[in-house]
Design a protein around this motif. Structure first.
Motif, mmCIF file in Angstrom:
data_model
loop_
_atom_site.group_PDB
_atom_site.id
_atom_site.type_symbol
_atom_site.label_atom_id
_atom_site.label_comp_id
_atom_site.label_asym_id
_atom_site.label_seq_id
_atom_site.Cartn_x
_atom_site.Cartn_y
_atom_site.Cartn_z
ATOM 1 N N MET A 1 0.852 -1.200 0.000
ATOM 2 C CA MET A 1 0.000 0.000 0.000
ATOM 3 C C MET A 1 0.883 1.244 0.000
ATOM 4 O O MET A 1 1.869 1.317 0.720
ATOM 5 C CB MET A 1 -0.898 0.017 1.242
ATOM 6 C CG MET A 1 -1.863 1.197 1.257
ATOM 7 S SD MET A 1 -2.872 1.231 2.756
ATOM 8 C CE MET A 1 -1.658 1.718 3.969
ATOM 9 N N THR A 2 0.531 2.221 -0.820
ATOM 10 C CA THR A 2 1.313 3.450 -0.915
ATOM 11 C C THR A 2 0.873 4.457 0.143
ATOM 12 O O THR A 2 -0.319 4.710 0.325
ATOM 13 C CB THR A 2 1.160 4.088 -2.307
ATOM 14 O OG1 THR A 2 1.678 3.189 -3.289
ATOM 15 C CG2 THR A 2 1.914 5.403 -2.389
ATOM 16 N N SER A 235 6.139 3.050 -0.607
ATOM 17 C CA SER A 235 5.529 1.790 -0.205
ATOM 18 C C SER A 235 6.650 0.852 0.235
ATOM 19 O O SER A 235 7.729 0.849 -0.365
ATOM 20 C CB SER A 235 4.750 1.179 -1.377
ATOM 21 O OG SER A 235 4.098 -0.015 -0.976
ATOM 22 N N TYR A 237 8.418 -2.934 1.250
ATOM 23 C CA TYR A 237 8.393 -4.366 0.965
ATOM 24 C C TYR A 237 9.393 -5.072 1.877
ATOM 25 O O TYR A 237 10.320 -4.455 2.394
ATOM 26 C CB TYR A 237 8.735 -4.653 -0.505
ATOM 27 C CG TYR A 237 10.191 -4.410 -0.875
ATOM 28 C CD1 TYR A 237 11.141 -5.427 -0.751
ATOM 29 C CD2 TYR A 237 10.618 -3.171 -1.359
ATOM 30 C CE1 TYR A 237 12.470 -5.206 -1.092
ATOM 31 C CE2 TYR A 237 11.935 -2.949 -1.694
ATOM 32 C CZ TYR A 237 12.865 -3.968 -1.559
ATOM 33 O OH TYR A 237 14.179 -3.748 -1.885
ATOM 34 N N ALA A 244 6.341 -7.804 -4.037
ATOM 35 C CA ALA A 244 5.427 -6.734 -3.599
ATOM 36 C C ALA A 244 4.880 -5.916 -4.762
ATOM 37 O O ALA A 244 4.122 -4.968 -4.554
ATOM 38 C CB ALA A 244 6.156 -5.810 -2.619
ATOM 39 N N ASP A 246 2.676 -6.471 -7.003
ATOM 40 C CA ASP A 246 1.240 -6.483 -7.265
ATOM 41 C C ASP A 246 0.497 -5.403 -6.504
ATOM 42 O O ASP A 246 -0.621 -5.028 -6.858
ATOM 43 C CB ASP A 246 0.652 -7.861 -6.945
ATOM 44 C CG ASP A 246 0.849 -8.256 -5.495
ATOM 45 O OD1 ASP A 246 1.834 -7.797 -4.887
ATOM 46 O OD2 ASP A 246 0.028 -9.027 -4.975
ATOM 47 N N GLU A 247 1.125 -4.871 -5.436
ATOM 48 C CA GLU A 247 0.472 -3.818 -4.645
ATOM 49 C C GLU A 247 0.697 -2.425 -5.217
ATOM 50 O O GLU A 247 0.002 -1.485 -4.842
ATOM 51 C CB GLU A 247 0.979 -3.863 -3.203
ATOM 52 C CG GLU A 247 0.638 -5.161 -2.464
ATOM 53 C CD GLU A 247 1.074 -5.115 -1.013
ATOM 54 O OE1 GLU A 247 1.436 -4.023 -0.535
ATOM 55 O OE2 GLU A 247 1.043 -6.167 -0.354
ATOM 56 N N ASP A 250 -0.061 -0.469 -11.422
ATOM 57 C CA ASP A 250 -1.438 -0.156 -11.804
ATOM 58 C C ASP A 250 -1.525 -0.108 -13.325
ATOM 59 O O ASP A 250 -1.071 0.857 -13.956
ATOM 60 C CB ASP A 250 -1.852 1.191 -11.200
ATOM 61 C CG ASP A 250 -3.324 1.514 -11.410
ATOM 62 O OD1 ASP A 250 -3.960 0.855 -12.257
ATOM 63 O OD2 ASP A 250 -3.831 2.424 -10.732
#
Length: 648
Positions: A1-2, A235, A237, A244, A246-247, A250
């Motif tokens: 999550m950012t 973010s 990891y 990581a 996939d989080e 976009d």
């Protein structure tokens, strides 16, 4: 999550405005300074610096008696920014024309380029008057030319932050030699907005020769037609970053993904495998096909089709680069690309106006590099209202041998965010409370020293504030103070003046305090938010966790506020307690280290402390600033004993 450290919104603009000569606001500012012999232009990427140079250069050729223009760019790809342009179509007096043989960023090999450069400088043909070369070609040609060869010429250096006053900087030495031994005019341009990360670009005495035009990110982005907001964050990891992704990836956004350098700790040491993993994630198990242009066509199971450029793999890089070079800023080219995966490319000078999301993986040693990457997504384009920069970095862990390295990575991400927050804020003018306010945008502060205390302070506060804030945020001592939660007085009254005196060692005590006050006020205001009271009669500023009536501002109040409190709160939230304690203990052990300049400054302040308090500063004081002065005096006493011992 950012976690976004900040998000800023911009004003609405219905259209881009140019004057009757076809100049944007920044270009008009530069053109007004066209008679300056030495001119330094600081403006963000895509603000129009290349065309500003054309306007000034043509005026120098046609009205000021100069004979030649030499433009030096860091990379060949940037040379296209100076291609032939029909400026008269927009109202200007002359057109910009470069002979094909004089664009040395394309075509022949380096030896031939240097030969052509030398021939150009020796030519008396009045129509042979504009040449474009790389920094490298300029350096090699300079070795074969006398400084006087640059007489009556304009030397324009693009991406000026590549120049350094360091003795090992060939380009920096060439520039100083040309300035000292020829009649050349110099136009220096930088889009990074900041000096180099450690070594200043020029000696202060040389930089003082330059007139400066500063165009801020705030001014630029507020003049945009489409882009309305920008956010910056990080973010975390654990383990390998590929787990990581996939989080943070976009596929709905036009993205540039920068993977880490293969020599960095974040790298898996197999860059091709990293690209494959990213491609697998992007495709989501769908089909991937590489077309004749070297671009990957991705067909996802959800029906989404993507075009992906891989600039990491050397085999297809030339074809891919050629494909990217033909993408214009016309909205009809929007669907020609969706994602770029890069390692050392797609940063400085790279032009893909549709990019809206920059994902940078791992620690970046250079803040200038981070700012350049951000510049890739802050172009105005009809396809985007919001732009985002995210830094994916390792989660610090007290049990990890790399904890301090990870913290350093985190601080780079936070510092870059704080820097961008500062430059995206309006430019404030502060006046003492008892002075007449001529401009409604000026802000009154009780107890503030006037900016024009001396010509020196006036110039620093007017022209150097962005650079000074950059130096403050790049200071190891400031970064330590942020991560360890130091109090406001320590930061504002001890650490900030320490950075100022390092940059301007010739300032008097009075000048230092004047610059310090304006700097602290500027940093605090840039990090503040504004609201209007419920009755609509008072303007309230939120600084850190305080709400302050703007009419009640005084310098003592501002000094009592930590401008980096929000950043510390985020660090405290995102780093677990054992790791935070480990970091704070480590920072405390390094707290009192001094340069000679810092000791001189501390000695003067300690004398003033003794006058005001009737005693010397004490090492066990509860006041951090007093302890700093006490340890400085202790270090001075130790140095005196060491000198006396050496004499015996």
């Amino acid at each position: 999550m950012t976690t976004n450290l900040f998000e800023v919104n911009f004003e609405e603009k219905n259209e881009k405005n140019t004057n009757n000569l076809g100049m944007r606001e920044m270009q008009e500012k530069v053109y007004k300074k066209r008679f300056a012999r030495y001119l330094l232009v600081k403006a963000p990427p895509a603000s129009g610096k290349s065309r500003a140079l054309m306007f000034v250069g043509l005026d120098k050729l046609n009205t000021q008696g100069l004979k030649k223009i030499v433009i030096a760019v860091p990379e060949k790809s940037i040379g296209k920014s100076f291609r032939n342009t029909k400026l008269t179509n927009y109202g200007f007096y002359w057109d910009w024309n470069v002979k094909p043989c004089n664009n040395l960023t394309i075509g022949v090999g380096e030896t031939s380029k240097v030969k052509r450069f030398v021939e150009f400088m020796k030519s008396n043909d009045k129509d042979d008057n504009i040449l474009i070369a790389t920094h490298a070609t300029l350096r090699y040609a300079f070795e074969e030319l006398d400084d006087s060869a640059f007489d009556n010429s304009l030397l324009a250096i693009d991406e000026f932050h590549h120049v350094s006053r360091d003795d090992s900087s060939v380009l920096g030495n060439a520039l100083r030699s040309i300035m000292n031994n020829s009649t050349a005019h110099i136009l220096a341009m930088t889009g990074s907005y900041f000096r180099g990360d450690s070594v200043q670009i020029l000696e202060p005495k040389d930089e003082d020769k330059f007139e400066k035009v500063t165009y801020t990110y705030y001014e630029q982005l507020n003049g945009y037609q489409y882009l309305k907001s920008f956010a910056m964050g990080y973010s975390f990891y654990r383990g390998q970053y590929t787990e990581a992704l996939d989080e943070v990836i976009d596929v709905s956004k036009k993205s540039i993904i920068h993977i880490p350098n293969i020599n960095s700790s974040e790298s898996t040491k197999d860059k091709y495998d990293e690209v494959d993993r990213i491609m697998d994630l992007i495709s989501d198990g769908g089909n991937i096909y590489q077309n004749s242009d070297g671009i990957y066509e991705v067909n996802r199971p959800d029906g989404k089709e993507l075009l992906v450029a891989d600039l990491v793999n050397e085999d297809s890089r030339e074809k891919v680069t050629s494909y990217l070079a033909n993408i214009t800023d016309d909205i009809k080219d929007l669907d020609k690309l969706d994602i770029i995966i890069a390692l050392g490319m797609a940063k400085e000078g790279f032009d893909w106006p549709f990019a809206e999301y920059a994902l940078t993986i791992g620690y970046r040693n250079s803040l200038t590099e981070i700012i350049q990457i951000i510049g890739r997504v802050t172009r105005d384009s009809a396809n985007k209202k919001h732009a985002q920069f995210t830094n994916l970095i390792a989660q610090p862990d007290a049990q990890d041998d790399e904890v301090l390295y990870a913290v350093n990575s985190l601080m780079k991400a936070i510092t870059a965010s704080l820097l961008m927050e500062q430059v995206l804020a309006p430019v404030y003018n502060f006046k003492p409370k008892d002075k007449k306010i001529d401009n409604p945008d000026d802000i009154s502060i009780k107890g503030l020293k006037p900016a024009n205390t001396t010509e020196r302070t006036k110039k620093i506060i007017k022209d150097d504030m962005a650079d000074l804030k950059s130096s403050i945020l790049q200071s190891e001592h400031i970064q330590n103070a942020i991560v360890s939660g130091s109090d406001a007085q320590m930061i504002n009254k001890t650490l900030v003046p320490r950075v100022i005196i390092e940059r301007y060692p010739d300032l008097t005590e009075e000048e230092l305090e004047t610059v310090r006050q304006h700097t602290v006020a500027n940093v605090n205001f840039s990090a503040s938010s504004k609201v209007i009271s419920n009755d609509g009669s008072r303007e309230i500023i939120k600084m850190a966790d305080r709400f302050i009536n703007i009419d009640e501002l005084n310098i003592d109040l501002i000094d009592s506020i930590n401008p980096f409190q929000r950043a510390y709160e985020m660090i405290s939230r995102d780093i677990n307690a054992p790791t935070l304690q480990f970091i704070q203990d480590y920072m405390s052990s390094k707290k009192y280290e001094f340069t000679n300049e810092q000791l001189v400054n501390a000695y003067q302040r300690a004398k003033q402390f003794r006058i005001e308090n009737g005693r010397n500063p004490e090492r066990n004081s509860k006041d951090e600033g007093e302890r700093y002065l006490a340890f400085a005096l202790l270090r001075l006493a130790e140095m005196k004993r060491e000198r006396e011992a050496d004499k015996k």
